[in-house]
Design an enzyme around this catalytic site. Structure first.
Site, PDB file in Angstrom:
ATOM      1  CG  ASP A   1      58.626  14.210 104.855  1.00 42.25           C
ATOM      2  OD1 ASP A   1      58.705  13.353 104.618  1.00 42.25           O
ATOM      3  OD2 ASP A   1      59.338  15.332 104.887  1.00 42.25           O
ATOM      4  CB  ALA A   2      59.839   9.818 106.128  1.00 44.67           C
TER       5      ALA A   2
END
Ligand code: BGC
Length: 738
Positions: free
Chosen positions: A259-260
């Site tokens: 994820d980011a």
């Protein structure tokens, strides 16, 4: 494919291989703290495998050009974006879509999203989000399909098929799906985003993991790791999760993206410095680094120091190259860069019509006292609310590809629908929150939001709303959350209507005019006061680009509401987490909804939800005949057919969602009070009846036992059928020993 990739990889340096594992932010869309800069020169050096947050086919073509023409090996880029519920044609938020229970329509929504996104240069979407959630405080409930395991799994499959196409990636409008957030992201402690998740393996396997597995089984080409810890280790660096379970047990053969910035965030989790966390992620089987630049910055050193085997890098690089190969990018790097497509394939009449009908199907009629709805197109109708002229808000969270300037306002849609038959009066009335304390308390600070103009209402606006209400025959109040009150990083501790809206609602009711509340929400909220005091309530969720027409269709009765809740609605925040498929307790409260000492109940309120899972009204009524079972016993390889006759007993044609639940009465572990195991959406003309059939087989009875084996156990079961989870008729059957 294997020969091609072997050949290519034999030419790649370690630096270039690690470059393939690097996913960088390239556009001006902001989806979190992503550390990417100077993309063009890094592309030339082979340091970028994919980009995200860039849209517009011309811009994508330019950047693809650099990768293909100016880098040493000319490897094309993956171009990803969060295409979550449509593109320029925006569908309702996923939680809303789930309330349609309409699998072909849900698949079609993903198909259309893929057509439009691919026409604009995108070949990879970070969707579906399949995190089960039972905690309405968590703002990201809006992005998922609600609380149910079975329904969530069916939706996960439908979305993957829709994005990737029947014959995955054959056509230029098939894009990579990404099942996320693996895993358990929907169960953060206290409903606070990014917070700790801690649950037993039994709960994981039986309640939270099935939708991810369904998406993997449906062929999802990529998966995204979650921000949270799983068994104390961040999902992003969790080898058990990403390798033992996902690849070895489930057979996932795509690649996993973080994820980011979730690789670098493992440092904040207490897992070491940038190099340590990159080692942890790489060895866990995390293939692509989204935005933290930890792989690019440290992996070469870690390989040299013997901390990461080079085979681990090779495997990750291979998986990413395979995805590019399967998409057809090596054959044609510009497969998704046909500049003639957008004008023909984006926001077409066909897509808009479909979005309008899906938006109407997703709305849930919660209350309709005295059949106030549908409204007749006559007299004076007062419309009140801050969203009526705002085409940005109607889209809901995660809708940056939207083009609000092209959408019809709700106000205009109602004027169009009423024509010269009824007079539409309008007042803004209020904002989304108070100007005073409430405003402060809800702390609307979002420093990157480009045009966040959340304006509280004024006294004059409120007075004006009361004035037009007094003049009208009926009032429709369009209130609810601001679109930024749900979605990522939007946890709430209170779920009641904003005080400014509640105050105005009271004033509108005090006019004595019939009042309809149309509520825009991204999660289940607390509607206790409203359900007591407002005669009609329609949950609109955030309906998307065609909100106006869809709402007019429902409010004026051109379309009969048919949506049913996919989450339980709590009576208050204290009941959360709340879900219908609870385990029984040793001290059940058999005292209805009243407190009983030494039972599992609250002193100050009922256990039951205000509105149960599966609930939703229609403008017509349906009657269920007693169910029939073909037998009351079956063997593990046998089947029982359940038949229930459903009749439309009202005055209008309508759709009903017939629901099947099962309870395993005695097991080696405690089993839920009921679990959804089937459903069917049927259309019935007024007066018509239909036999709905369900086939019960051993698969429906399976669960993970204490040894995490997937089994069914002989014994007695209850089978229940009805219009929602709280209103079911039940019968028994027995699964015979082998
Ligand atoms: C979100 C993901 C999203 C990613 C990329 C993250 O903040 O959690 O759902 O796909 O950003 O935009």
């Amino acid at each position: 494919m294997d020969d091609f990739i072997d050949g290519l990889m034999s030419k790649m340096t370690l630096h270039e291989k690690i470059g393939q594992l690097n996913l960088c932010g390239a556009g001006d869309i902001y989806t979190g703290p992503i550390a990417s800069s100077d993309i063009a020169s890094r592309l030339r050096k082979g340091e970028v495998g994919g980009i995200l947050n860039l849209k517009d086919v011309e811009a994508v073509r330019k950047i693809q050009d650099i990768a293909v023409k100016d880098s040493r090996l000319g490897i094309p880029l993956l171009v990803g974006l969060d295409v979550i519920h449509g593109y320029v044609t925006v569908f309702p938020i996923p939680l809303g879509i789930s309330c349609s229970w309409d699998m072909p329509a849900i698949e079609q929504s993903a198909r259309i999203a893929a057509i439009e996104a691919s026409a604009d240069g995108i070949c990879w979407t970070f969707s579906p989000m399949v995190d089960i959630c039972r905690d309405a405080r968590w703002g990201r409930m809006s992005e998922g399909s609600g609380e149910d395991i079975y329904l969530g799994s069916r939706i996960a499959e439908a979305m993957v098929r829709g994005y990737q196409g029947e014959k995955p990636f054959k056509n230029r409008d098939n894009i990579l799906a990404c099942v996320k957030h693996f895993a358990l992201y929907g169960a953060p402690d206290a409903g606070r985003d990014y917070n700790t998740v801690d649950m037993s393996r039994l709960r994981m396997f039986n309640e939270y993991l099935p939708p991810y597995k369904a998406a993997v089984d449906a062929g999802a080409a990529t998966a995204m790791s979650a921000f949270n810890v799983v068994d104390g280790i961040p999902a992003t660096g969790n080898k058990w999760l990403l390798t033992d379970l996902l690849r070895d047990q489930w057979g996932f053969d795509g690649f996993v993206v973080s994820d980011a910035s979730s690789i670098s965030e493992m440092s904040a989790h207490g897992m070491g410095d940038r190099q340590d966390v990159a080692v942890l992620a790489a060895n866990a089987g995390l293939d692509m680094d989204l935005g933290s630049e930890c792989y690019m910055g440290t992996l070469e050193k870690s390989v040299a120091e013997g901390l990461v085997p080079v085979t681990q890098i090779d495997n990750a690089c291979r998986r990413i190259l395979e995805a590019k190969y399967k998409l057809g990018l090596f054959k044609d790097p510009y497969k998704y860069c046909d500049t003639s497509r957008p004008s023909k394939e984006i926001y077409t009449k066909e897509h808009r019509d479909f979005a309008r009908s899906l938006a109407a199907k997703s709305m849930v009629l919660m209350k309709n006292e005295g059949n106030i709805l549908p409204l007749k197109k006559e007299g004076k109708i007062a419309l009140v609310g801050p969203i009526l002229t705002d085409t940005k808000e109607i889209q809901g969270t995660w809708s940056f590809p939207g083009q609000p300037e092209r959408y019809t306002t709700i106000l205009d849609a109602f004027k169009n629908a009423a024509g010269d038959k009824a007079e539409i009066l309008y007042a803004r009335g209020c904002g989304f929150a108070d100007g005073g304390n409430d405003w402060q308390k809800r702390n609307y600070v979002y420093d990157k939001g480009p045009d966040f103009k959340l304006r509280p209402g004024t006294e004059a606006e409120s007075d004006e709303a009361v004035r037009i209400a007094s003049e009208a025959d009926v009032v429709v109040a369009f209130f609810g959350e601001h679109e930024m009150e749900s979605g990522e990083s939007s946890s709430r501790t209170e779920l009641s209507m904003a005080p400014a809206q509640r105050e105005l609602l009271k004033r509108l009711l005090a006019t004595g005019k019939p009042v309809v509340l149309v509520y825009f929400i991204g999660r289940p909220v607390v509607l206790d006061w409203e359900s007591e005091n407002v005669p009609a309530i329609l949950n609109a969720w955030f309906p998307g680009s065609e909100a106006g027409d869809a709402l007019a269709d429902i409010i004026f009765g051109d379309v009969n509401p048919s949506g049913k809740l996919t989450t339980s609605f709590p009576r208050n925040v204290g009941q959360i987490p709340l879900h219908y498929d609870e385990l029984p307790t040793g001290r059940p409260n058999n005292n209805g909804d009243r407190f009983a000492k030494f039972t599992s109940s609250y002193i100050d309120g009922p256990n039951s939800p205000l509105y149960p899972f599966g609930y939703g009204l229609s403008y017509t009524t349906f009657e269920y005949s007693p169910m029939r079972l073909s037998s009351d016993r079956m063997t593990e390889d046998g089947k029982i057919t359940l038949t229930v006759n459903v009749r439309n007993t009202g005055e209008r044609d309508g759709d009903e969602i017939v629901q099947l639940y099962i309870r395993d009465l005695v097991g080696s572990i405690s089993r839920p009070l009921k679990q959804l195991k089937g459903f069917e959406r049927i259309h019935l003309k007024k007066g018509d009846a239909k036999d709905v059939k369900f086939t019960i087989d051993a698969d429906m009875l399976k669960f993970y036992n204490s040894a995490l084996e997937y089994v069914c156990e002989p014994g007695d079961f209850e089978v229940m059928v009805g219009p929602n989870s709280a209103q079911t008729e039940k019968r028994m059957f027995t699964l015979l020993p082998q």
